[in-house]
Motif scaffolding. Sequence first.
Motif, PDB file in Angstrom:
ATOM      1  N   LYS A  97       4.606   6.754  90.071  1.00  0.00           N
ATOM      2  CA  LYS A  97       4.165   8.119  89.773  1.00  0.00           C
ATOM      3  C   LYS A  97       2.845   8.064  88.877  1.00  0.00           C
ATOM      4  N   SER A 157       9.672   5.847  86.182  1.00  0.00           N
ATOM      5  CA  SER A 157       9.097   7.294  86.157  1.00  0.00           C
ATOM      6  C   SER A 157       9.629   8.069  85.097  1.00  0.00           C
ATOM      7  N   SER A 214       3.817   3.934  85.230  1.00  0.00           N
ATOM      8  CA  SER A 214       4.662   3.953  86.160  1.00  0.00           C
ATOM      9  C   SER A 214       4.022   3.394  87.400  1.00  0.00           C
TER      10      SER A 214
END
Length: 210
Positions: free
Chosen positions: A209, A174, A206
């Motif tokens: 995220k 992230s 990611s």
Amino acid sequence: MSIGLIGKKSGMSRLFLEDGESVPVTAVSVCGNFVADIKTKEKNGYNAIVVSKSKKSKNLQKSQKEFFKKINLNPGSLNEFKLEDDSETFEVGKHLTAEIFKIGQYVDVTGISKGKGYAGVIKRHNFSMQDATHGNSLAHRAHGSIGQCQTPGRVWKGKKMSGHMGNVQKTVQSLKIVDMDIENNVIYIKGAVPGFNGSEVKIKPSIKKS
């Protein structure tokens, strides 16, 4: 785009945002990425592409040399990226640039951490020191007892002890892409990534995220 790129860590710097905030960034060069192979669900059981990053390599095996000769690409390192579906179309030899990412996107960066050599438990595992008093004889930075009583009467595997620190594969998750230089294929990622300057890293979207 669910695939990633192979990059070269160029070093750390800082960027100033529009509001004047100073952000520490790691510059990663992603030039020289090409599609080396395509894996399909019908043939391999899953959808993925193999990305090659061109680099000077003297120790290629004969099979590796023949592989790159067959696909007409310069020899380099290979990494595989799984595709979420087969809707994305690729062809062998296609040049991949930093444009597959975008500013503000979160990525996971994988690399080999810096080797620190032999280290004790305080530096390696963040143990606390023993008492630095007159009664402690040459055991201030020792790890203390490592065994148990009669049962089980041995040291468990995986016990945190002194040993070789670093030089292992690490993934930092992230991290945010702050800026990109599309012309020179350089990505500026907020924060630090594993490895020394000049080492190879793998960047992919990611998983935590979006």
